[in-house]
Enzyme design. Structure first.
Site, PDB file in Angstrom:
ATOM      1  N   TYR A 127      -1.474  11.386  -0.129  1.00  0.00           N
ATOM      2  CA  TYR A 127      -0.549  10.352   0.351  1.00  0.00           C
ATOM      3  C   TYR A 127       0.306  10.741   1.544  1.00  0.00           C
ATOM      4  CZ  TYR A 127      -2.077   7.811  -3.718  1.00  0.00           C
ATOM      5  OH  TYR A 127      -2.866   7.157  -4.634  1.00  0.00           O
ATOM      6  N   PHE A 413       4.685   5.268 -13.326  1.00  0.00           N
ATOM      7  CA  PHE A 413       4.348   3.854 -13.315  1.00  0.00           C
ATOM      8  C   PHE A 413       2.976   3.651 -12.683  1.00  0.00           C
ATOM      9  CE2 PHE A 413       7.414   4.926  -9.974  1.00  0.00           C
ATOM     10  CZ  PHE A 413       6.696   4.664  -8.822  1.00  0.00           C
TER      11      PHE A 413
END
Length: 413
Positions: A127, A413
């Site tokens: 990322y 999450f």
């Protein structure tokens, strides 16, 4: 061999969720998913904020963005896209699927007016090229409670502890959590439905441990803390050798916090306490009799990306006065590239475009890492990631960007 047909990127439709989910489970190498976990995810996923890449009728890529609000230094709670469910089929790697989803996702987040994006990374090497920097870290520990004791603060004995059904006291526990949210950068204001995630307890995920247990702390008739945990009985030739595994703990004051930790250290027939995902400044570290027997270690957790540099930097406060011109490089979101004058202090800040001479040079990835105050600009500069263009600017900005309370992302999450 991977298909050579063109793939199509679309917003997920509700009727496509099952196929989307099955691809996601396969991509992460997971086995059968408990029905309660699948049902919870179905209720939380916002299809209009989720993407799918299709090869014909087959989903080959997924990505979602929860509608979160994250605390930033100074206590403001900022709209934040919680990036989730990112996957690419093994048959379609290195074909631009991930890049196309990241491109569309960040464009959407900008249009939604959310200045931040955050994620937890199963593979952190992925990322950085999309502008995400490691901004929060978490503490893990394996504590030998048969040999380690706690020296607790005055008033701990005034706290009443009691066992409770986790579901029955959920509202009281959520109220404790909500009081803590504005006090620490990185914490997430709980959106409706997310409170149920803390109660997930499929038997297939217990690995022989007990069902989820809960103890609440009370002072003056009010719930001031809670701990959710499991126990697993074990025996060795020398006697009992059980393990307590902590899922979650929160407290409103030092005495309640210490009372809960002392309880976990002293459960009968248990000789080890495993701790995962805690704040790096957890107080028990400074109360234990022997920190070396706690086997502590740090791990990266939350990755932050500034989607709107000006709005994000203006939304937080700074612990010392700062007036600095930043030369920001953001190849993936070029609207952020250029010079920004940041002016701020403990009361507020502004961040506007400028043509003034740059004083610090860095990429948006480094801004994301430093944004919550847990990673210093000085450290990033020593790593060759931040350039000082005006003598003294680096030290001034590094101190200003810091936070007296280390950031913490409380759950994935």
């Amino acid at each position: 061999m991977a298909s050579e047909r063109a793939t199509e990127l679309k917003v997920l439709r509700p009727e496509e969720f099952d196929g989307w989910w099955e691809h996601l489970v396969r991509a992460f190498g997971a086995g059968p998913t408990p029905a309660e976990e699948r049902d919870l995810d179905r209720s939380l996923i916002e299809c209009e904020r989720s993407l799918a890449v299709w090869d014909g009728s087959e989903p080959v890529g997924t990505a979602g963005a929860f509608r979160f609000r994250m605390t930033v230094p100074g206590g403001a709670v900022l709209p934040t896209a919680g990036i989730t469910m990112v996957s690419v089929a093994a048959t379609h790697r290195r074909r631009g699927v991930l890049t196309s989803m990241m491109r569309r996702q960040l464009d959407d987040i900008r249009e939604w007016g959310e200045p931040l994006a955050a994620l937890t990374a199963s593979e952190p090497a992925i990322y950085g090229r999309f502008g995400y920097g490691a901004a929060t870290f978490q503490l893990h520990a394996e504590i030998d409670t048969s040999r380690v004791t706690l020296d607790v603060p005055v008033g701990t004995g005034d706290v009443r502890l009691r066992y409770a059904d986790p579901a029955a006291v959920l509202d009281a526990c959520e109220a404790v959590y909500a009081e803590l949210v504005p006090l620490r950068p990185g914490m997430l204001a709980r959106q409706p439905g997310w409170e149920r995630a803390g109660l997930l307890d499929p038997e297939s995920g217990r690995d022989g441990a007990s069902a989820l247990q809960c103890v609440v702390a009370e002072r003056d008739g009010r719930v001031t803390g809670y701990a959710r945990f499991r126990t697993k009985l074990g025996w060795s030739p020398s006697g009992h050798d059980g393990t307590v595994s902590l899922d979650d703990l929160a407290a409103l004051d030092p005495a309640s916090d210490a009372a809960l930790w002392r309880f976990l250290f002293g459960i009968d027939l248990m000789s080890k306490l495993t701790v995962r995902g805690r704040p790096v400044d957890d107080a028990w570290q400074y109360q234990v009799s022997d920190i070396r027997r706690c086997l502590t270690r740090l791990r990266d957790m939350g990755y932050v990306r500034l989607v709107d540099v000006g709005a994000a930097l203006a939304a937080r406060t700074y612990q010392t006065p700062v007036d600095v011109v930043l030369e920001v490089d953001d190849a993936f979101c070029p609207w952020n590239t250029g010079r920004w004058r940041l002016t701020g202090d403990t009361k507020g800040a502004s961040c506007e475009r400028t043509t003034d001479t740059a004083e610090l040079a860095l990429s948006v990835r480094e801004l994301g890492a430093a944004y919550l105050g847990g990673v210093s600009l000085l450290s990033l500069a020593r790593a060759g990631r931040v350039g000082e263009l005006r003598p003294g600017a680096l030290a001034e900005a590094s101190v200003a960007f810091g936070s007296p309370v280390p950031p913490w992302l409380p759950h994935g999450f």
